[in-house]
Design a protein around this motif. Structure first.
Motif, mmCIF file in Angstrom:
data_model
loop_
_atom_site.group_PDB
_atom_site.id
_atom_site.type_symbol
_atom_site.label_atom_id
_atom_site.label_comp_id
_atom_site.label_asym_id
_atom_site.label_seq_id
_atom_site.Cartn_x
_atom_site.Cartn_y
_atom_site.Cartn_z
ATOM 1 N N THR A 1 0.877 -1.217 -0.060
ATOM 2 C CA THR A 1 -0.040 -0.006 -0.044
ATOM 3 C C THR A 1 0.934 1.061 -0.098
ATOM 4 O OG1 THR A 1 -0.142 0.224 2.440
ATOM 5 C CG2 THR A 1 -2.046 -1.022 1.260
ATOM 6 N N GLY A 2 2.088 1.248 0.396
ATOM 7 C CA GLY A 2 2.838 2.351 0.558
ATOM 8 C C GLY A 2 2.685 3.198 1.686
ATOM 9 N N LEU A 3 1.801 2.595 2.826
ATOM 10 C CA LEU A 3 1.527 3.090 4.121
ATOM 11 C C LEU A 3 2.453 2.652 5.206
ATOM 12 C CD1 LEU A 3 -2.757 2.961 4.079
ATOM 13 C CD2 LEU A 3 -1.226 4.789 3.759
ATOM 14 N N SER A 4 2.955 3.346 6.075
ATOM 15 C CA SER A 4 3.877 2.823 7.220
ATOM 16 C C SER A 4 2.990 1.900 7.799
ATOM 17 C CB SER A 4 4.548 4.199 7.721
ATOM 18 O OG SER A 4 3.632 4.873 8.481
ATOM 19 N N LYS A 5 3.764 1.117 8.647
ATOM 20 C CA LYS A 5 3.365 0.245 9.559
ATOM 21 C C LYS A 5 2.462 1.280 10.937
ATOM 22 C CE LYS A 5 6.992 -2.261 10.116
ATOM 23 N NZ LYS A 5 8.007 -3.082 10.951
ATOM 24 N N GLN A 6 3.219 2.133 11.028
ATOM 25 C CA GLN A 6 2.603 3.103 12.006
ATOM 26 C C GLN A 6 1.022 3.455 11.659
ATOM 27 O OE1 GLN A 6 5.809 3.381 10.972
ATOM 28 N NE2 GLN A 6 6.718 2.810 12.834
ATOM 29 N N VAL A 7 1.210 4.201 10.464
ATOM 30 C CA VAL A 7 -0.086 4.561 9.859
ATOM 31 C C VAL A 7 -1.236 3.515 9.741
ATOM 32 C CG1 VAL A 7 -1.452 5.469 7.832
ATOM 33 C CG2 VAL A 7 0.766 6.475 8.606
ATOM 34 N N ILE A 8 -0.944 2.247 9.411
ATOM 35 C CA ILE A 8 -1.825 1.128 9.448
ATOM 36 C C ILE A 8 -2.376 0.876 10.921
ATOM 37 C CG2 ILE A 8 -1.954 -1.176 8.825
ATOM 38 C CD1 ILE A 8 0.058 -0.983 6.706
ATOM 39 N N ARG A 9 -1.462 0.829 11.604
ATOM 40 C CA ARG A 9 -1.952 0.390 13.069
ATOM 41 C C ARG A 9 -2.879 1.681 13.666
ATOM 42 N NH1 ARG A 9 3.598 -0.545 14.232
ATOM 43 N NH2 ARG A 9 4.062 -2.936 14.000
ATOM 44 N N GLU B 1 -1.310 -16.965 17.255
ATOM 45 C CA GLU B 1 -0.887 -16.954 18.518
ATOM 46 C C GLU B 1 0.154 -16.106 19.155
ATOM 47 O OE1 GLU B 1 -0.225 -21.112 19.184
ATOM 48 O OE2 GLU B 1 -2.293 -21.720 18.240
ATOM 49 N N ASN B 2 1.039 -15.689 18.510
ATOM 50 C CA ASN B 2 2.211 -14.880 18.912
ATOM 51 C C ASN B 2 1.620 -13.434 19.035
ATOM 52 O OD1 ASN B 2 2.277 -14.153 16.409
ATOM 53 N ND2 ASN B 2 4.000 -15.246 15.924
ATOM 54 N N GLY B 3 0.559 -13.013 18.560
ATOM 55 C CA GLY B 3 -0.011 -11.718 18.865
ATOM 56 C C GLY B 3 0.421 -10.880 17.499
ATOM 57 N N TYR B 4 0.793 -11.390 16.432
ATOM 58 C CA TYR B 4 1.210 -10.680 15.206
ATOM 59 C C TYR B 4 -0.200 -10.455 14.299
ATOM 60 C CZ TYR B 4 6.218 -11.161 15.819
ATOM 61 O OH TYR B 4 7.494 -11.260 16.418
ATOM 62 N N ARG B 5 -0.220 -9.602 13.835
ATOM 63 C CA ARG B 5 -1.574 -9.178 13.139
ATOM 64 C C ARG B 5 -1.292 -9.902 11.643
ATOM 65 N NH1 ARG B 5 -0.658 -4.377 15.764
ATOM 66 N NH2 ARG B 5 -2.311 -3.212 16.471
ATOM 67 N N ILE B 6 -2.510 -10.405 11.259
ATOM 68 C CA ILE B 6 -2.296 -10.822 9.728
ATOM 69 C C ILE B 6 -3.755 -10.237 9.229
ATOM 70 C CG2 ILE B 6 -1.122 -12.926 10.087
ATOM 71 C CD1 ILE B 6 -3.949 -14.383 10.386
ATOM 72 N N TYR B 7 -3.636 -9.743 7.994
ATOM 73 C CA TYR B 7 -4.265 -8.921 7.003
ATOM 74 C C TYR B 7 -4.938 -9.553 5.884
ATOM 75 C CZ TYR B 7 -2.588 -5.145 9.991
ATOM 76 O OH TYR B 7 -2.177 -4.541 11.233
ATOM 77 N N SER B 8 -6.206 -9.655 5.380
ATOM 78 C CA SER B 8 -6.784 -10.261 4.339
ATOM 79 C C SER B 8 -6.824 -9.305 3.004
ATOM 80 C CB SER B 8 -8.237 -10.520 4.665
ATOM 81 O OG SER B 8 -8.839 -9.398 4.876
ATOM 82 N N GLN B 9 -7.173 -9.911 2.008
ATOM 83 C CA GLN B 9 -6.999 -9.014 0.791
ATOM 84 C C GLN B 9 -8.200 -7.979 0.891
ATOM 85 O OE1 GLN B 9 -7.268 -11.027 -2.951
ATOM 86 N NE2 GLN B 9 -5.918 -12.899 -2.118
ATOM 87 N N GLU B 10 -9.194 -8.215 1.462
ATOM 88 C CA GLU B 10 -10.185 -7.146 1.685
ATOM 89 C C GLU B 10 -9.742 -6.084 2.608
ATOM 90 O OE1 GLU B 10 -12.998 -7.188 -0.201
ATOM 91 O OE2 GLU B 10 -12.033 -8.993 -0.878
ATOM 92 N N ASP B 11 -8.900 -6.410 3.640
ATOM 93 C CA ASP B 11 -8.331 -5.206 4.514
ATOM 94 C C ASP B 11 -7.325 -4.387 3.519
ATOM 95 O OD1 ASP B 11 -9.248 -6.196 6.851
ATOM 96 O OD2 ASP B 11 -7.883 -7.651 7.160
ATOM 97 N N VAL B 12 -6.665 -5.153 2.859
ATOM 98 C CA VAL B 12 -5.657 -4.201 1.977
ATOM 99 C C VAL B 12 -6.268 -3.252 0.965
ATOM 100 C CG1 VAL B 12 -3.674 -4.443 0.528
ATOM 101 C CG2 VAL B 12 -3.951 -6.227 2.156
#
Length: 300
Positions: A19-27, A42-53
């Motif tokens: 997307t060209g968006l920073s991780k900070q902006v996405i959060r 399980e480790n807390g990491y975010r995972i994003y779907s195509q619809e999210d993108v």
């Protein structure tokens, strides 16, 4: 690469690359506005779907077009809740057609990873077939690459690597494509001083799917080479391309000479396309060269 189900799941770094968006902006957009609800491993990491993108891309594009962030988010949410509600700009709807191959190409393109880009192109071509590959993967990818470069999101090097890998892959397809010896013959040519040859590769592949034999004169051919090859090869059709107006600005008599040459080739149909050509011919209307920006007008 995280890919847990058929719709594709991506890490936040991959989403940032696409997307060209920073991780900070996405959060921030997620936490402050609740526009997307990524799942968590399980480790807390975010995972994003195509619809999210896709949603992030729509909001970003609307904000670039002058809407406030809050307004952009509201517009996208309304369109998601009610498909009958149109978004202000048609470009945002293009994201709905994107598939996982486009996302993966953007991710690897952002890192100038030639090997991975080529691998993904090969996978996509064999998976979906040539027509869907061109219309559903190559064109969306190249348009987004061009948009990112024009908006200074990508450097010239990132744009160049992505475009050249696609060009070389399209050349491989054309070289390995079979045709009948009796097939009609179309010759494609960039005008002198025109360096954008990918549009011609795409058009010639469409002709190949219709059973035509094709040949291409590469970027910025020497003056007179088009006329020489046409006289020698006697094609049924010649496709001339000018994405920019540079050929006409460099040589003000170029189109007039080509038009006079085309008038003498009674067995060959000549077409001229590209935004540069369409813009320029408002000042000079050729008599023997048909000017069009629609391949459907030529193929029908």
């Amino acid at each position: 690469m995280i890919q847990s189900h058929k719709n594709g799941l991506f890490s936040i770094q991959q989403v940032a690359d696409m997307t060209g968006l920073s991780k900070q902006v996405i959060r921030k957009w997620e936490e402050r506005y609740g526009i997307i609800q990524p799942k968590r491993l399980e480790n807390g990491y975010r995972i994003y779907s195509q619809e999210d993108v896709k949603m992030l891309l729509k909001i970003k594009l609307l904000s670039e077009q002058g809407h406030s962030l809050k307004k952009s988010i509201l517009l996208v949410k309304e369109s998601e809740e009610d498909p009958e509600v149109p978004l202000p700009k048609e470009e945002t709807s293009n994201y709905e057609q994107w598939n996982e191959y486009v996302f993966r190409l953007l991710e690897k393109g952002s890192h100038c990873d030639e090997i991975e880009i080529n691998f993904i192109l090969k996978q996509a071509y064999h998976h979906v077939g040539l027509e869907s590959f061109l219309t559903g993967i190559v064109l969306p990818f190249l348009k987004e690459v061009g948009r990112k470069w024009e908006n200074d999101e990508w450097s010239e090097y990132q744009e160049s690597v992505s475009s050249l890998v696609v060009r070389d892959f399209l050349i491989q397809i054309r070289r390995n494509y079979h045709y009948r010896e009796s097939a009609p013959f179309v010759l494609g040519a960039c005008l002198p001083h025109e360096y954008h040859e990918i549009p011609l590769h795409l058009i010639l592949l469409r002709f190949m799917m219709k059973g035509w034999k094709t040949q291409l004169i590469g970027a910025s051919p020497a003056p007179g080479s088009i006329e020489t090859l046409v006289s020698k090869l006697k094609p049924n059709m010649v496709l001339l391309s000018a994405t920019t107006t540079l050929p006409f600005e460099t040589d003000s008599q170029l189109l007039r000479r080509l038009d006079q040459f085309a008038e003498k080739q009674t067995e060959t149909a000549f077409y001229l396309g590209g935004q540069g050509a369409v813009t320029y011919v408002s000042d000079y209307q050729p008599r023997s060269i048909h000017v069009t920006n629609s391949i459907d007008d030529i193929l029908k």
